[in-house]
Design an enzyme around this catalytic site. Structure first.
Site, PDB file in Angstrom:
ATOM      1  N   GLU A 119      32.960  62.700 -71.361  1.00 43.24           N
ATOM      2  CA  GLU A 119      32.100  61.810 -72.160  1.00 43.24           C
ATOM      3  C   GLU A 119      32.871  60.645 -72.779  1.00 43.24           C
ATOM      4  O   GLU A 119      32.834  60.425 -73.994  1.00 43.24           O
ATOM      5  CB  GLU A 119      31.369  62.649 -73.231  1.00 43.24           C
ATOM      6  N   ASN A 125      33.581  63.887 -66.429  1.00 41.98           N
ATOM      7  CA  ASN A 125      32.287  64.552 -66.615  1.00 41.98           C
ATOM      8  C   ASN A 125      31.526  63.825 -67.718  1.00 41.98           C
ATOM      9  O   ASN A 125      32.109  63.446 -68.735  1.00 41.98           O
ATOM     10  CB  ASN A 125      32.573  66.008 -67.035  1.00 41.98           C
ATOM     11  N   HIS A 161      21.654  66.731 -68.344  1.00 39.97           N
ATOM     12  CA  HIS A 161      20.818  67.280 -69.426  1.00 39.97           C
ATOM     13  C   HIS A 161      19.538  66.449 -69.415  1.00 39.97           C
ATOM     14  O   HIS A 161      19.511  65.322 -69.923  1.00 39.97           O
ATOM     15  CB  HIS A 161      21.536  67.164 -70.770  1.00 39.97           C
ATOM     16  N   GLU A 211      25.998  70.514 -65.705  1.00 37.53           N
ATOM     17  CA  GLU A 211      25.440  71.108 -66.937  1.00 37.53           C
ATOM     18  C   GLU A 211      23.919  71.032 -66.932  1.00 37.53           C
ATOM     19  O   GLU A 211      23.293  70.736 -67.959  1.00 37.53           O
ATOM     20  CB  GLU A 211      25.998  70.391 -68.182  1.00 37.53           C
ATOM     21  N   ASP A 258      20.161  71.206 -67.332  1.00 39.49           N
ATOM     22  CA  ASP A 258      19.022  71.842 -67.998  1.00 39.49           C
ATOM     23  C   ASP A 258      17.914  70.802 -68.122  1.00 39.49           C
ATOM     24  O   ASP A 258      18.162  69.594 -68.057  1.00 39.49           O
ATOM     25  CB  ASP A 258      19.376  72.503 -69.350  1.00 39.49           C
TER      26      ASP A 258
HETATM   27  O1  G2I Z   1      25.913  69.456 -75.996  1.00 41.92           O
HETATM   28  C1  G2I Z   1      25.642  69.990 -74.750  1.00 41.92           C
HETATM   29  C2  G2I Z   1      26.831  69.859 -73.834  1.00 41.92           C
HETATM   30  C3  G2I Z   1      27.099  68.404 -73.526  1.00 41.92           C
HETATM   31  N1  G2I Z   1      28.221  68.249 -72.621  1.00 41.92           N
HETATM   32  C4  G2I Z   1      29.447  68.924 -73.010  1.00 41.92           C
HETATM   33  C5  G2I Z   1      29.203  70.367 -73.363  1.00 41.92           C
HETATM   34  O2  G2I Z   1      30.390  70.983 -73.794  1.00 41.92           O
HETATM   35  C6  G2I Z   1      28.110  70.501 -74.410  1.00 41.92           C
HETATM   36  O3  G2I Z   1      27.964  71.912 -74.673  1.00 41.92           O
HETATM   37  C7  G2I Z   1      27.590  72.237 -75.980  1.00 41.92           C
HETATM   38  C8  G2I Z   1      27.452  73.760 -76.074  1.00 41.92           C
HETATM   39  O4  G2I Z   1      26.428  74.171 -75.222  1.00 41.92           O
HETATM   40  C9  G2I Z   1      27.109  74.158 -77.500  1.00 41.92           C
HETATM   41  O5  G2I Z   1      27.159  75.581 -77.632  1.00 41.92           O
HETATM   42  O6  G2I Z   1      28.545  71.781 -76.876  1.00 41.92           O
HETATM   43  C10 G2I Z   1      28.150  72.009 -78.213  1.00 41.92           C
HETATM   44  C11 G2I Z   1      29.145  71.329 -79.147  1.00 41.92           C
HETATM   45  O7  G2I Z   1      29.143  69.992 -78.986  1.00 41.92           O
HETATM   46  C12 G2I Z   1      28.073  73.513 -78.472  1.00 41.92           C
HETATM   47  O8  G2I Z   1      27.605  73.724 -79.771  1.00 41.92           O
HETATM   48  C13 G2I Z   1      28.430  74.397 -80.639  1.00 41.92           C
HETATM   49  C14 G2I Z   1      27.874  74.215 -82.015  1.00 41.92           C
HETATM   50  O9  G2I Z   1      27.951  72.850 -82.346  1.00 41.92           O
HETATM   51  C15 G2I Z   1      28.666  75.001 -82.980  1.00 41.92           C
HETATM   52  O10 G2I Z   1      28.072  74.921 -84.230  1.00 41.92           O
HETATM   53  C16 G2I Z   1      28.766  76.455 -82.530  1.00 41.92           C
HETATM   54  O11 G2I Z   1      29.629  77.186 -83.369  1.00 41.92           O
HETATM   55  O12 G2I Z   1      28.475  75.779 -80.277  1.00 41.92           O
HETATM   56  C17 G2I Z   1      29.309  76.508 -81.087  1.00 41.92           C
HETATM   57  C18 G2I Z   1      29.427  77.926 -80.546  1.00 41.92           C
HETATM   58  O13 G2I Z   1      28.167  78.523 -80.469  1.00 41.92           O
END
Ligand code: G2I
Length: 488
Positions: A173, A214, A250, A278, A280
């Site tokens: 990103e 990515n 996404h 990724e 969805d």
């Molecule tokens: O935001 C969606 C994706 C966009 N591209 C990069 C990916 O790495 C990103 O994944 C998401 C995860 O699916 C989330 O699970 O990235 C988020 C963070 O930017 C993740 O969220 C985080 C929460 O912000 C935290 O509060 C939490 O502790 O997930 C953590 C673990 O559950």
């Protein structure tokens, strides 16, 4: 300028056997459960069985904490997917929360699961502006200090799993929607060079991993994907190692960009690989049946856009089921973006992906164990070969054809050629998983180098796009290596 590489790692790596060795050992132990199946995948077989037959990767983002606490989650993650991305476990904030204090519990748990299930791993991610610990994000570093921080991080994380990770999302990103550089500690301190530096550092830490960029909102042709297109051309011209581009996808229900396949193709034409990393498709909740059906069409469109381009190697969905998706936490009122619902039941989107991979959703032919090649069981598998043909996706002037060819003879074919006639003037435009040609009305599909052996009882799924002018009758007969096949 590259910094001198340290002689040794601060934290000793766990001793690991190489993934391929692990994979082979498990394959020997577990047989068909983890191997690309030699026998045809039953119509209702899991996604990964169909994907394996096509040399395609179908992956999911996986979170080790859910693996531990939720057996339904773990079961589906193992049985449906042949590729895996750690949703959060390898991010900087998890692996190096304090400077030079590394923590690999979650990442190791993820790797153990992926390896036990013979899944190809996409490492995610080394250099990203988000989920950075504050000591990095808010640090005020000189150029050389930040380079050495980056190198240490990459060295420790990518180095730990060297030889076990197929692809690394090295930088994530890095651009904004208008194609300009995103502000981050890396960009502010190092300028655009940080990307080339990170790619080179990763190549050094794990010479076997493919090096990818990515991002989201680069699924179609737009200013942001143009920025990647230009950057990748520059990197290639400068001799910087770069192997692939991940389109996160996404998406919003009903909004698959119409230029997606064209976009994938232009990156593939640069000589790099492409994957949907990724995927969805989010819906305004509560999701109606017609919205779920629209979502299925969207999933199908994304699968087709990738599978239609040589060089698009796989599709990864961003989570196993709707139960734990990131979407409702981020987009208020939206959700249900994945293939399984929160009760782990397959949704219409699952059937769409299944069909795109060559499976069917009509349950029409689970013969369990393939044919023995000897006797006539009277069930349509007699004769040397069987073909199933479908015009999977039809529009005004064209269609996508899918064919599964099964070798019902008693011995493997080393090299195969399928022929049939288009009955109503259809014209082949392109195809996959075979070398395709058309002469008059006769279409010939010959094996590629990687699927030339068709085992006894084995099958191969191939596909094509063709045009028609209003009528699209199905071919009536097929020959495989000159012998007539039964048709279903
Ligand atoms: O935001 C969606 C994706 C966009 N591209 C990069 C990916 O790495 C990103 O994944 C998401 C995860 O699916 C989330 O699970 O990235 C988020 C963070 O930017 C993740 O969220 C985080 C929460 O912000 C935290 O509060 C939490 O502790 O997930 C953590 C673990 O559950």
């Amino acid at each position: 300028m590259r910094l001198a590489k340290r002689a040794s790692h601060e934290t000793p790596r766990r001793t690991r056997r190489g993934r391929r060795v692990v994979g082979a050992a498990f394959a020997a132990l577990l047989g068909a459960a983890v191997l690309a199946p030699a026998a045809p995948a039953a119509a209702d077989a899991p996604l990964r069985d169909h994907a394996a037959q096509q040399g395609f990767e179908i992956g999911a983002a996986i979170a080790p904490n859910h693996l531990q606490n939720d057996s339904q989650y773990a079961d589906l993650a193992a049985t449906e997917f042949n590729a895996a991305t750690p949703e959060n476990a390898m991010k900087w904030s998890v692996t190096e929360p304090s400077r030079n204090q590394f923590s690999f519990g979650q990442a190791d748990a993820f790797m153990d699961f992926a390896q036990a299930n013979n899944q190809k791993v996409r490492g995610h991610t080394l250099v990203w502006h988000s989920q950075l610990p504050s000591w990095v994000e808010n640090g005020n570093f000189s150029r050389s200090e930040l380079l050495s921080i980056m190198e240490n991080h990459i060295d420790q994380v990518a180095g730990r799993y060297a030889g076990e990770i197929a692809y690394w999302d090295v930088a994530n990103e890095i651009f904004l929607g208008d194609g300009s550089w995103r502000d981050s500690v890396f960009y502010r301190t190092l300028g655009p060079d940080f990307v080339a530096e990170a790619l080179r550092m990763t190549a050094e830490a794990d010479p076997n991993a493919e090096l990818w960029l990515n991002d989201y909102s680069i699924d179609g042709i737009n200013a942001k994907s143009d920025a990647y297109y230009n950057l990748i051309q520059d990197l290639i011209a400068q001799g910087v190692p770069i192997d692939g581009i991940g389109l996160q996808a996404h998406l919003i229900n009903g909004q698959v960009p119409s230029s997606m396949q064209q976009n994938i193709q232009r990156f593939a034409d640069l000589g790099i690989k492409v994957a949907i990393t990724e995927l969805d498709v989010r819906i305004q909740m509560p999701a109606s049946q017609s919205e779920l059906e629209q979502q299925a069409r969207d999933y199908r469109a994304v699968m087709d856009a990738c599978m239609n381009v040589n060089g698009c190697i796989g599709v990864t969905v961003w989570g196993v089921s709707d139960q734990y998706s990131w979407v409702p936490d981020t987009f208020e009122g939206q959700g249900a973006p994945l293939l399984f619902n929160e009760n782990y039941q397959p949704k219409p989107a699952y059937d769409a992906v299944h069909e795109a991979l060559g499976g069917t959703s009509d349950g029409g032919g689970d013969d369990g164990g393939g044919d023995d090649g000897g006797g006539d069981d009277g069930g349509g598998t007699s004769g040397p070969c069987a073909v199933s043909y479908s015009a999977a996706n039809e529009w005004n002037t064209g269609f996508t054809g899918q064919i599964t060819v099964t070798n019902n003879g008693g011995s493997a074919l080393n090299g195969w050629e399928l022929q049939f006639d288009f009955p109503s003037g259809q014209q082949l435009s392109n195809g996959w998983n075979a070398q395709w040609s058309q002469s008059g009305s006769t279409v010939t599909a010959t094996n590629t180098s990687w699927n030339s052996t068709l085992a006894a009882g084995g099958s191969v799924s191939i596909g094509f796009n063709a045009s028609h002018s209003g009528s699209n009758a199905e071919p009536e007969s097929f020959t495989l290596n000159g012998q007539s096949c039964s048709v279903s």
